[in-house]
Motif scaffolding. Structure first.
Motif, PDB file in Angstrom:
ATOM      1  N   GLY A 186      81.312  88.861  33.240  1.00 39.09           N
ATOM      2  CA  GLY A 186      80.395  88.955  34.163  1.00 39.09           C
ATOM      3  C   GLY A 186      79.256  87.956  34.740  1.00 39.09           C
ATOM      4  N   LYS A 187      78.006  87.395  34.286  1.00 44.32           N
ATOM      5  CA  LYS A 187      77.760  86.294  35.434  1.00 44.32           C
ATOM      6  C   LYS A 187      78.367  85.937  35.660  1.00 44.32           C
ATOM      7  CE  LYS A 187      73.263  83.901  36.921  1.00 44.32           C
ATOM      8  NZ  LYS A 187      72.819  84.419  37.569  1.00 44.32           N
ATOM      9  N   ILE A 188      78.553  84.920  37.063  1.00 41.84           N
ATOM     10  CA  ILE A 188      79.486  83.814  37.562  1.00 41.84           C
ATOM     11  C   ILE A 188      78.852  82.912  37.751  1.00 41.84           C
ATOM     12  CG2 ILE A 188      80.924  82.964  38.499  1.00 41.84           C
ATOM     13  CD1 ILE A 188      82.725  86.026  39.432  1.00 41.84           C
ATOM     14  N   SER A 189      78.159  81.919  36.839  1.00 39.86           N
ATOM     15  CA  SER A 189      77.965  80.423  37.464  1.00 39.86           C
ATOM     16  C   SER A 189      77.787  79.567  37.843  1.00 39.86           C
ATOM     17  CB  SER A 189      76.796  80.327  36.722  1.00 39.86           C
ATOM     18  OG  SER A 189      75.548  81.782  36.622  1.00 39.86           O
ATOM     19  N   HIS A 190      79.783  79.517  37.440  1.00 38.96           N
ATOM     20  CA  HIS A 190      81.083  78.268  37.691  1.00 38.96           C
ATOM     21  C   HIS A 190      81.932  78.608  37.830  1.00 38.96           C
ATOM     22  CE1 HIS A 190      81.366  73.719  37.682  1.00 38.96           C
ATOM     23  NE2 HIS A 190      82.557  74.034  37.537  1.00 38.96           N
ATOM     24  N   VAL A 191      82.244  77.368  39.998  1.00 41.89           N
ATOM     25  CA  VAL A 191      83.671  78.009  39.902  1.00 41.89           C
ATOM     26  C   VAL A 191      84.201  76.614  40.229  1.00 41.89           C
ATOM     27  CG1 VAL A 191      84.881  78.465  42.164  1.00 41.89           C
ATOM     28  CG2 VAL A 191      83.209  79.875  41.512  1.00 41.89           C
ATOM     29  N   GLU A 192      85.395  76.368  40.365  1.00 34.83           N
ATOM     30  CA  GLU A 192      85.747  75.057  40.137  1.00 34.83           C
ATOM     31  C   GLU A 192      87.540  75.797  41.217  1.00 34.83           C
ATOM     32  OE1 GLU A 192      87.474  73.679  35.934  1.00 34.83           O
ATOM     33  OE2 GLU A 192      85.148  73.380  35.941  1.00 34.83           O
ATOM     34  N   MET A 193      87.432  74.645  41.833  1.00 32.89           N
ATOM     35  CA  MET A 193      88.759  74.683  42.572  1.00 32.89           C
ATOM     36  C   MET A 193      89.648  73.399  42.679  1.00 32.89           C
ATOM     37  SD  MET A 193      86.890  76.825  45.811  1.00 32.89           S
ATOM     38  CE  MET A 193      85.193  75.225  46.287  1.00 32.89           C
ATOM     39  N   CYS A 194      90.920  73.745  43.078  1.00 33.72           N
ATOM     40  CA  CYS A 194      91.550  72.320  43.393  1.00 33.72           C
ATOM     41  C   CYS A 194      92.633  72.097  43.809  1.00 33.72           C
ATOM     42  CB  CYS A 194      91.863  71.985  41.785  1.00 33.72           C
ATOM     43  SG  CYS A 194      93.199  72.892  40.682  1.00 33.72           S
ATOM     44  N   GLY A 299      72.031  79.869  41.888  1.00 36.64           N
ATOM     45  CA  GLY A 299      73.002  79.717  40.666  1.00 36.64           C
ATOM     46  C   GLY A 299      73.848  79.599  40.374  1.00 36.64           C
ATOM     47  N   LEU A 300      74.831  79.048  41.256  1.00 39.64           N
ATOM     48  CA  LEU A 300      76.777  79.110  41.668  1.00 39.64           C
ATOM     49  C   LEU A 300      76.457  77.547  42.225  1.00 39.64           C
ATOM     50  CD1 LEU A 300      79.150  80.447  41.482  1.00 39.64           C
ATOM     51  CD2 LEU A 300      78.596  81.284  43.336  1.00 39.64           C
ATOM     52  N   ASN A 301      77.538  76.698  41.641  1.00 42.48           N
ATOM     53  CA  ASN A 301      78.104  75.984  41.908  1.00 42.48           C
ATOM     54  C   ASN A 301      79.430  75.851  42.162  1.00 42.48           C
ATOM     55  OD1 ASN A 301      75.625  74.070  41.661  1.00 42.48           O
ATOM     56  ND2 ASN A 301      75.795  73.617  40.207  1.00 42.48           N
ATOM     57  N   CYS A 302      80.316  75.696  42.995  1.00 44.50           N
ATOM     58  CA  CYS A 302      81.547  75.379  43.453  1.00 44.50           C
ATOM     59  C   CYS A 302      81.926  74.327  43.646  1.00 44.50           C
ATOM     60  CB  CYS A 302      81.555  76.639  44.908  1.00 44.50           C
ATOM     61  SG  CYS A 302      81.656  78.148  45.148  1.00 44.50           S
ATOM     62  N   VAL A 303      82.813  73.456  42.911  1.00 43.80           N
ATOM     63  CA  VAL A 303      83.525  72.222  43.148  1.00 43.80           C
ATOM     64  C   VAL A 303      84.818  72.235  43.803  1.00 43.80           C
ATOM     65  CG1 VAL A 303      83.432  70.232  41.281  1.00 43.80           C
ATOM     66  CG2 VAL A 303      81.712  72.199  40.942  1.00 43.80           C
ATOM     67  N   TRP A 304      85.385  71.586  44.662  1.00 48.30           N
ATOM     68  CA  TRP A 304      86.440  71.027  45.068  1.00 48.30           C
ATOM     69  C   TRP A 304      87.015  69.509  44.356  1.00 48.30           C
ATOM     70  CZ3 TRP A 304      90.800  72.776  46.411  1.00 48.30           C
ATOM     71  CH2 TRP A 304      91.471  71.680  47.199  1.00 48.30           C
ATOM     72  N   GLN A 305      87.970  69.796  43.759  1.00 53.61           N
ATOM     73  CA  GLN A 305      88.906  68.273  43.976  1.00 53.61           C
ATOM     74  C   GLN A 305      90.128  68.237  44.540  1.00 53.61           C
ATOM     75  OE1 GLN A 305      88.591  67.716  38.794  1.00 53.61           O
ATOM     76  NE2 GLN A 305      86.440  66.318  40.047  1.00 53.61           N
ATOM     77  N   HIS A 306      90.802  67.191  44.644  1.00 52.13           N
ATOM     78  CA  HIS A 306      91.658  66.762  44.638  1.00 52.13           C
ATOM     79  C   HIS A 306      92.018  65.605  44.661  1.00 52.13           C
ATOM     80  CE1 HIS A 306      90.823  65.791  49.119  1.00 52.13           C
ATOM     81  NE2 HIS A 306      91.821  64.589  48.730  1.00 52.13           N
ATOM     82  N   LEU A 323      87.129  81.163  37.989  1.00 53.74           N
ATOM     83  CA  LEU A 323      85.586  81.868  38.475  1.00 53.74           C
ATOM     84  C   LEU A 323      85.761  81.517  37.178  1.00 53.74           C
ATOM     85  CD1 LEU A 323      86.121  84.466  40.543  1.00 53.74           C
ATOM     86  CD2 LEU A 323      85.887  82.668  41.129  1.00 53.74           C
ATOM     87  N   TYR A 324      84.461  80.734  36.676  1.00 55.94           N
ATOM     88  CA  TYR A 324      83.422  80.880  34.954  1.00 55.94           C
ATOM     89  C   TYR A 324      81.929  82.182  35.255  1.00 55.94           C
ATOM     90  CZ  TYR A 324      86.637  76.618  34.517  1.00 55.94           C
ATOM     91  OH  TYR A 324      87.424  75.933  34.110  1.00 55.94           O
ATOM     92  N   GLY A 325      82.822  82.659  34.256  1.00 55.59           N
ATOM     93  CA  GLY A 325      81.695  84.303  33.565  1.00 55.59           C
ATOM     94  C   GLY A 325      81.408  84.050  32.691  1.00 55.59           C
ATOM     95  N   ASP A 326      79.528  84.579  32.277  1.00 54.16           N
ATOM     96  CA  ASP A 326      79.841  84.630  30.669  1.00 54.16           C
ATOM     97  C   ASP A 326      80.334  85.074  30.117  1.00 54.16           C
ATOM     98  OD1 ASP A 326      78.279  86.953  31.419  1.00 54.16           O
ATOM     99  OD2 ASP A 326      76.254  85.868  30.646  1.00 54.16           O
TER     100      ASP A 326
END
Length: 459
Positions: A186-194, A299-306, A323-326
């Protein structure tokens, strides 16, 4: 002599073959049987330099004319292995200075597997010498190096493929096609990377004499000359900002590049980051052991954490993106992917990494140290075929230098945000950070004399 050159029958048996045929059509077979043998050189004969070269040998007829390295022992070992793998059985010519290698040979392709601080100069000089380039990621240690590399590739009309081979990873190609492009998220509005792998070298070795077989002055090149405290390879150099950009530059670039490819993203609108050395303070390392970064799009945040300490939030995905979609969530890494639909009625989908150990037994027996990344071998083979296809057709490869620059520079800019304590807005047309004189001064790292920093307007 044992030759591991691929033949048509063997190629047709592998997973790489089916992907090549689906990607390139009948040309997938032609790529492994070009009209002429490709003349190849390798700069940097360490772990991944050899690994990239041997994957190329597996998928195309090549003649490795020359190798270059500042470590004579490592280069001699690589030369012996190359002579056993290439069809001619010849031992390549050996060089300690890549400039001499480029001057005395004519190459179709040069692979660059040196540490990050050498990528820009070697790539640009190779392009100007008339060869196409396969360069490892990250492509540069500062933003203007990357701009100059893109400018050189375009000016001299050469193909430059970056070693961000996640774009050629079989199960990730499938995830993009069948999950992302098919609209299951669906609509992807948040991404997390780690990355929660404990890969930061935290030791504290004493100073020592430089061994006779190592040209440490040339190894250092344009970077600051650190007091010698042991062989900088393998991986010791990565623990210092003098030669790279830490875990963010090394590991985030892969995941962020993959996310951009999957979601068709360009430059981030704004980048911010915070972190530092919070836990592992006892060693010499000056790269962060803890860091978060935010790459913002509309409309989209890509977040990195290590973190190079503690445990991962998901033990099945310690280095990954989500990838987070609705309509669902996609977890993905070099090893697998999992699609989890929203609600109880949807069907979960799991896929594991593809191996080709039976088709390519040398993947298992290859005596390089450290051992080949088995999970990456099929991806690198397909990445090489894509590179060859782009050279043949005069098009841009899937990991074109400009895409590699955007991913690399974004990670570098995250580090600059962490250093300055402010968000970064980069204007790629003007090649400047908007409204921040101090941050702009950090787009170019000072070079050690006599090396001269490349200028994108004068390549």
């Amino acid at each position: 002599m044992h030759s591991f050159n691929i033949n048509r029958r063997r190629f047709l048996q592998g997973t790489t073959a089916s992907l090549a045929l689906s990607t390139f059509g009948a040309r997938g077979l032609d790529l492994i049987n070009p009209a002429k043998t490709l003349r190849v050189g390798l700069i940097g004969t360490g772990w991944y330099g050899k690994s990239d070269l041997f994957r190329l040998i597996q998928v195309a007829p090549v003649e490795v004319l020359a190798l270059c390295d500042v470590d004579k022992n490592m280069m001699a070992g690589a030369a012996k292995l190359v002579s056993q793998r290439q069809k001619s059985g010849k031992t390549p010519r050996l060089y300690g200075d890549y400039r001499k290698m480029l001057a005395e040979n004519e190459f179709d392709i040069v692979l660059i597997g040196t540490p990050d601080h050498w990528h820009a100069l070697q790539t640009i000089d190779t392009i100007k010498a008339g060869a196409n380039v396969y360069v490892q990621k990250p492509i540069s240690v500062d933003v203007m190096e990357g701009e100059a590399m893109v400018a050189a590739a375009r000016k001299y009309n050469k193909v430059v493929q970056v070693g961000t081979q996640r774009k050629s990873t079989p199960h990730l190609i499938e995830a993009k096609k069948n999950i992302v492009d098919a609209g299951l998220l669906g609509k992807i509005s948040h991404v997390e990377m780690c990355c929660y792998i404990h890969m930061r070298n935290n030791s504290n070795p004493p100073l020592q004499q430089v061994p006779d077989f190592l040209d440490y002055e040339m190894w250092t090149g344009p970077a600051p000359l650190r007091p010698y405290d042991g062989l900088p390879h393998v991986r010791w150099w990565r623990t210092f900002m003098e030669y790279g950009n830490g875990i963010t530059g090394d590991m985030c670039v892969h995941m962020f590049d993959t996310v951009r490819w999957m979601l068709k993203l360009g430059w981030p609108k704004r980048i911010s980051s915070t972190g530092g050395i919070y836990v592992q303070k006892e060693g010499k390392s000056n790269i962060s052991d803890t860091q978060s970064a935010l790459f913002e799009y509309d409309g989209l945040n890509c977040v990195w954490q290590h973190r190079t300490w503690g445990t991962p939030n998901n033990p099945n995905y310690p280095w990954s993106f989500t990838l987070y979609g609705d309509k669902g969530t996609l977890w993905a890494s070099t090893m697998a992917y999992d699609f989890i639909p929203e609600g109880k009625d949807g069907e979960k989908i799991h896929k594991d990494v593809v191996y080709e150990k039976e088709k390519y037994p040398e993947d298992v027996t290859e005596p390089t140290e450290p051992k080949i990344e088995l999970n990456a071998a099929p991806a690198t083979r397909l990445h090489m075929l894509n590179f060859l296809d782009a050279i043949d057709k005069g098009t841009r490869p899937v990991a074109d230098i400009e895409e590699g620059h955007i991913s690399t520079a974004s990670c570098i800019l995250a580090n600059l945000s962490m250093k300055t304590g402010r968000p970064i807005v980069y204007d790629p047309q003007k090649r400047e950070i908007v409204g921040d004189r101090e941050a702009n001064s950090l787009l170019v790292r000072p070079y050690r004399q006599p090396w001269v920093h490349p200028d994108p307007t004068k390549v």
